[in-house]
Design an enzyme around this catalytic site. Structure first.
Site, PDB file in Angstrom:
ATOM      1  N   HIS A   3      -4.146  -4.905  -6.734  1.00 48.69           N
ATOM      2  CA  HIS A   3      -5.407  -5.424  -6.185  1.00 48.69           C
ATOM      3  C   HIS A   3      -5.755  -6.779  -6.775  1.00 48.69           C
ATOM      4  O   HIS A   3      -5.220  -7.178  -7.800  1.00 48.69           O
ATOM      5  CB  HIS A   3      -6.578  -4.443  -6.399  1.00 48.69           C
ATOM      6  CG  HIS A   3      -6.879  -4.103  -7.823  1.00 48.69           C
ATOM      7  ND1 HIS A   3      -6.361  -3.005  -8.457  1.00 48.69           N
ATOM      8  CD2 HIS A   3      -7.660  -4.712  -8.748  1.00 48.69           C
ATOM      9  CE1 HIS A   3      -6.809  -2.941  -9.706  1.00 48.69           C
ATOM     10  NE2 HIS A   3      -7.591  -3.972  -9.919  1.00 48.69           N
ATOM     11  N   HIS A  48      -9.845 -10.972 -11.710  1.00 50.30           N
ATOM     12  CA  HIS A  48      -8.489 -10.690 -12.193  1.00 50.30           C
ATOM     13  C   HIS A  48      -7.591 -10.256 -11.040  1.00 50.30           C
ATOM     14  O   HIS A  48      -8.069  -9.942  -9.949  1.00 50.30           O
ATOM     15  CB  HIS A  48      -8.494  -9.624 -13.295  1.00 50.30           C
ATOM     16  CG  HIS A  48      -8.933  -8.250 -12.879  1.00 50.30           C
ATOM     17  ND1 HIS A  48     -10.240  -7.816 -12.982  1.00 50.30           N
ATOM     18  CD2 HIS A  48      -8.247  -7.196 -12.364  1.00 50.30           C
ATOM     19  CE1 HIS A  48     -10.320  -6.563 -12.559  1.00 50.30           C
ATOM     20  NE2 HIS A  48      -9.118  -6.155 -12.170  1.00 50.30           N
ATOM     21  N   GLU A  80      -4.389  -7.607 -15.076  1.00 51.02           N
ATOM     22  CA  GLU A  80      -4.420  -6.183 -15.398  1.00 51.02           C
ATOM     23  C   GLU A  80      -3.051  -5.601 -15.053  1.00 51.02           C
ATOM     24  O   GLU A  80      -2.448  -5.983 -14.044  1.00 51.02           O
ATOM     25  CB  GLU A  80      -5.509  -5.524 -14.526  1.00 51.02           C
ATOM     26  CG  GLU A  80      -5.639  -4.023 -14.698  1.00 51.02           C
ATOM     27  CD  GLU A  80      -6.749  -3.436 -13.808  1.00 51.02           C
ATOM     28  OE1 GLU A  80      -7.135  -4.086 -12.811  1.00 51.02           O
ATOM     29  OE2 GLU A  80      -7.219  -2.333 -14.113  1.00 51.02           O
TER      30      GLU A  80
HETATM   31 CO    CO Z   1      -8.807  -4.103 -11.586  1.00 45.95          CO
END
Ligand code: CO
Length: 139
Positions: A7, A79, A130
């Site tokens: 994502h 992010h 991440e």
């Molecule tokens: Co995230």
């Protein structure tokens, strides 16, 4: 080491207003809102054919997302999340290469119930990344 883009995360001031915009303006399919107190955020996911967009709103005092909104008043990209198959092996390899892992370095549970870690943005030229452990049989 890395697999799919899981994502892209966007910080918004008001999650309900943002969800309405994505639905009304773009016809997006948006998940229900999930509270993640461990991460200091409320989150909703927009499903796209090839990935997801994570909408983040601050939750509680000292949310990392509140600090982001102090610098970027209108919200913005926070992010990206990349998939790995073994997060502990990825962490150890990255540390051996000199990459800093945020927090205590132990994975936390992310929005999909999978272990996640964040790498220091300075080590990736300004972008917060991440890592999420996704097993082969997960969609
Ligand atoms: Co995230």
């Amino acid at each position: 080491m890395i697999g799919n883009l899981n994502h892209v995360a966007l910080v918004v001031r008001d999650l309900d207003i943002a969800i309405t915009s994505w639905k009304k303006l773009l016809g997006a399919t948006v998940s229900s809102v999930q509270a993640l107190p461990e991460h200091g955020v409320n989150v909703a996911f927009i499903d796209l054919p090839n990935t997801r967009i994570e909408l983040l709103e601050p939750l509680g005092d000292g949310s990392p997302v509140s600090k982001f909104l102090e610098k970027h008043a209108g919200g913005g990209m926070h992010h990206i999340c990349l998939e790995v198959t073994d997060i502990m092996a990825a962490r150890d390899e990255l540390r051996a290469k000199g990459v800093r892992i945020l927090g205590d370095g132990d994975p936390k549970t992310g929005a999909h119930g999978n272990p996640v870690l964040f790498m220091h943005p300075v080590d990736f030229h300004g972008t917060l990344i991440e890592l999420e452990q996704v097993s082969a049989d997960q969609p």
